[in-house]
Design a protein around this motif. Structure first.
Motif, PDB file in Angstrom:
ATOM      1  N   SER A  90     -11.020   0.760  10.805  1.00 44.84           N
ATOM      2  CA  SER A  90      -9.975  -0.465  11.227  1.00 44.84           C
ATOM      3  C   SER A  90      -9.477  -0.209  12.533  1.00 44.84           C
ATOM      4  N   ARG A  97     -10.976  -2.175  14.885  1.00 45.36           N
ATOM      5  CA  ARG A  97     -10.816  -3.398  14.924  1.00 45.36           C
ATOM      6  C   ARG A  97      -9.204  -3.776  15.252  1.00 45.36           C
ATOM      7  N   ARG A 110      -9.637  -1.532   2.151  1.00 45.41           N
ATOM      8  CA  ARG A 110     -10.588  -0.937   2.984  1.00 45.41           C
ATOM      9  C   ARG A 110     -10.390  -1.365   4.431  1.00 45.41           C
ATOM     10  N   VAL A 111      -9.542  -2.281   4.817  1.00 48.18           N
ATOM     11  CA  VAL A 111      -9.345  -2.531   6.116  1.00 48.18           C
ATOM     12  C   VAL A 111      -7.986  -2.122   6.510  1.00 48.18           C
ATOM     13  N   SER A 112      -7.232  -1.298   5.577  1.00 41.27           N
ATOM     14  CA  SER A 112      -5.917  -1.058   6.093  1.00 41.27           C
ATOM     15  C   SER A 112      -5.784  -0.059   7.098  1.00 41.27           C
ATOM     16  N   PRO A 113      -4.705   0.022   7.808  1.00 39.97           N
ATOM     17  CA  PRO A 113      -4.569   1.014   8.778  1.00 39.97           C
ATOM     18  C   PRO A 113      -4.166   2.374   8.426  1.00 39.97           C
ATOM     19  N   VAL A 114      -4.089   2.648   6.721  1.00 45.24           N
ATOM     20  CA  VAL A 114      -3.821   3.918   6.414  1.00 45.24           C
ATOM     21  C   VAL A 114      -4.893   4.515   6.096  1.00 45.24           C
ATOM     22  N   ILE A 174      -6.208   7.196   4.301  1.00 44.17           N
ATOM     23  CA  ILE A 174      -6.249   7.745   2.985  1.00 44.17           C
ATOM     24  C   ILE A 174      -6.922   6.578   1.925  1.00 44.17           C
ATOM     25  N   LEU A 175      -6.402   5.210   2.388  1.00 48.01           N
ATOM     26  CA  LEU A 175      -6.644   4.149   1.566  1.00 48.01           C
ATOM     27  C   LEU A 175      -7.897   3.584   1.939  1.00 48.01           C
ATOM     28  N   GLN A 176      -8.233   3.557   3.028  1.00 48.59           N
ATOM     29  CA  GLN A 176      -9.934   3.322   3.412  1.00 48.59           C
ATOM     30  C   GLN A 176     -10.689   4.078   2.814  1.00 48.59           C
ATOM     31  N   ARG A 191     -15.165  -6.878   3.578  1.00 47.11           N
ATOM     32  CA  ARG A 191     -14.874  -5.944   4.504  1.00 47.11           C
ATOM     33  C   ARG A 191     -15.702  -6.105   5.725  1.00 47.11           C
ATOM     34  N   ILE A 237     -14.426  -9.349   7.362  1.00 46.22           N
ATOM     35  CA  ILE A 237     -13.193  -9.247   8.286  1.00 46.22           C
ATOM     36  C   ILE A 237     -13.439  -8.478   9.417  1.00 46.22           C
ATOM     37  N   GLU A 238     -14.200  -7.552   9.354  1.00 43.86           N
ATOM     38  CA  GLU A 238     -14.582  -6.730  10.670  1.00 43.86           C
ATOM     39  C   GLU A 238     -15.479  -7.490  11.494  1.00 43.86           C
ATOM     40  N   LYS A 261     -12.083 -10.050  17.837  1.00 43.31           N
ATOM     41  CA  LYS A 261     -11.174  -9.472  18.128  1.00 43.31           C
ATOM     42  C   LYS A 261      -9.984 -10.193  19.028  1.00 43.31           C
ATOM     43  N   ARG A 292      -1.350 -11.233  17.845  1.00 47.08           N
ATOM     44  CA  ARG A 292      -0.526 -10.132  17.861  1.00 47.08           C
ATOM     45  C   ARG A 292       0.425 -10.558  19.057  1.00 47.08           C
ATOM     46  N   TYR A 326       1.550  -7.497  11.533  1.00 48.05           N
ATOM     47  CA  TYR A 326       0.088  -6.969  10.822  1.00 48.05           C
ATOM     48  C   TYR A 326      -0.238  -7.894   9.618  1.00 48.05           C
ATOM     49  N   GLU A 328      -3.240 -10.686   9.240  1.00 50.82           N
ATOM     50  CA  GLU A 328      -4.141 -10.542   8.124  1.00 50.82           C
ATOM     51  C   GLU A 328      -4.297 -11.598   7.513  1.00 50.82           C
TER      52      GLU A 328
END
Lengths: 273, 211
Positions: free
Chosen positions: A4, A7, B37-41, B43-45, B101, B104-105, B109, B116, B122, B126
């Motif tokens: 991401s 992205r 799966r697209v979160s900026p965190v 560890i979650l991804q 995912r 989303i990707e 952009k 933004r 954020y 989304e």
């Protein structure tokens, strides 16, 4: 770099702090949850040494290896027959003779709408009543082939159609027959382009062999069930079998990914029209 | 003859209701996992990506028997129907998350940057910008997954749920005529996949109307 990050825009100081807080929170949550789960599983005796040590006994290992051999045998036979039937059907669909192309089309459309398990059970229970005596191994192989050959046919066909038109024109201009064109120009390139999809589908096919469990074919899952019920470690055995499939699947997926990265740098023939 | 019609009707309805419930469940699982799966965190991804690998590389048959025969050993017990809905929802949900995912990707952009720049947060970006775009591109692969789900529901037979495949097996035992039993079930599966395919192509046309 994470997926991401490419992205989203670069994170500012506040967002970075938030990500850190979220990471810390999630890590502690994971630890708490994992602790709770492990404690609960421990309470139910999941980690008792005797339930896992079974896998170290030579007789048990031998018992499971026979199952593994059953899985490998069924997978190899199914792969060979699915790939060859798939190739044949793809050629039929690409044929310039309408009737043949139509037969290929109906083969794919009808067979792929029915679950693999139903085909396997049909082969095992219905074929004998039609006078065809069939062992559980061959019922499994035939059932898997009926479904997977349609997928491979579509993969091969898509591969040929993805090749640049110039390839066909050049080969015909050189005086090649349609047969030579297919055999020496189109198919080799199509298989190369489609290698990642072929490998991915082969993993699906390997997973499909565990359906042999339903018709009593002695593969890994069936053997695992017998062992688990005998030794009282069903959860452990099934988990170990799942781990086996995950390791094989991840390895093949990695291979497919590295191939598809290389395919991006592939020869002229793979470019789109 | 009545026996056949009744059996096939029950089996058909069970497969349809199982598939429909699991589709709803898979959509929910897929949406949550896809967003994680697209979160900026990181560890979650990474965590969700690893779980996806585990779920999709395990044979569905193993998941079914592990859930239905294994989990009661640690005190978790469900009837066959809810078990099948849960297993199918998780399995297909993770596969759906994977397509979501990539959808989303694939969102340009510039769209995100514009949103933004206009001051959207954020989560607002989304939910209002990225998801609507992504959902459009996901309709076609989601249709293919829905068809796979209906076919995969046949594996619920391993945990003794009498859906279409189970019906064919039962008719084989009670009438000793396996050929019409299995061909009948096969025809009904073709009908189900045709219905799902038509529904999704209508949906696809509707979503892409304004392109």
């Amino acid at each position: 770099v994470s997926q991401s990050a490419s992205r989203n825009e670069a994170l500012g100081p506040i967002a970075r702090r938030r990500v850190k807080v979220a990471t810390a929170l999630l890590l502690s949550l994971t630890v708490v949850l994992a602790w709770w789960a492990v404690a609960r599983l421990h309470e139910k005796g999941i980690f008792e040494y005797r339930r896992w040590s079974v896998f170290l006994e030579p007789d048990v290992v031998k018992f499971l290896i026979v199952g593994l051999w059953g899985t490998v045998k069924a997978a190899a036979l199914s792969a060979a027959s699915s790939l060859s039937v798939g190739m044949l059907v793809a050629l039929m669909r690409l044929s310039r003779i309408r009737t043949i192309a139509l037969i290929g089309y109906w083969y794919v459309s009808l067979l792929r709408s029915v679950p693999t398990l139903l085909w396997i059970m049909f082969c095992f229970f219905a074929l004998p009543s039609l006078g065809v005596n069939i062992s559980s191994l061959w019922a499994l192989v035939l059932g898997i082939t009926l479904y997977n050959s349609t997928v491979f046919a579509e993969i091969f066909r898509a591969g040929v159609l993805s090749l640049a038109r110039g390839q066909t024109e050049a080969a015909l201009a050189l005086g090649m027959s349609r047969r030579q064109l297919m055999r020496f120009v189109l198919l080799p390139q199509a298989i190369r382009v489609m290698m990642p999809s072929i490998l991915t589908q082969l993993v699906v096919l390997l997973k499909d062999t565990s359906l042999g469990y339903v018709i009593g074919y002695e593969e890994l899952l069936r053997r695992g069930q017998q062992l688990g019920e005998y030794a009282g470690n069903l959860v452990q055995t099934y988990t170990a079998i799942a781990a086996f499939f995950i390791v094989v699947g991840v390895a093949v997926t990695k291979l497919a990914q590295s191939l598809s990265r290389r395919a991006l740098l592939a020869p002229a023939g793979s470019s789109k029209r | 003859m009545d026996e056949w019609i009744d059996a096939f009707r029950d089996g058909f309805l069970t497969t349809v209701s199982l598939s429909a419930s699991a589709m709803v469940g898979a959509a929910l699982v897929g949406l949550v996992v896809g967003l994680l799966r697209v979160s900026p965190v990181p560890i979650l991804q990474k965590g969700m990506a690893a779980m996806t690998e585990c779920v999709r590389n395990t044979p569905l048959t193993v998941l079914f028997v592990l859930f239905y025969f294994g989990l009661p050993k640690i005190g978790i017990r469900f009837e066959p129907f809810p078990s099948s809905v849960i297993v199918l929802s998780i399995y297909m949900g993770f596969l759906l998350a994977e397509t979501l995912r990539s959808g989303i990707e694939s969102v340009p952009k510039g769209q995100i940057e514009a949103a933004r720049a206009l001051g959207l947060s954020y989560m607002q970006v989304e939910i209002r910008i990225v998801l609507p775009y992504a959902l459009r591109t996901v309709v076609a692969p989601a249709g293919a997954l829905a068809i796979d789900l209906a076919k995969n529901s046949s594996i619920a037979y391993t945990i003794s749920l009498v859906e279409l495949t189970g019906t064919a097996a039962q008719l084989t035992t009670s009438t000793a005529r396996p050929v019409p039993a299995f061909l009948g079930a096969a025809v009904l599966y073709v009908v189900i996949t045709l219905l799902i395919g038509t529904a999704f192509s209508l949906l696809e046309r509707k979503v892409n109307r304004h392109r």
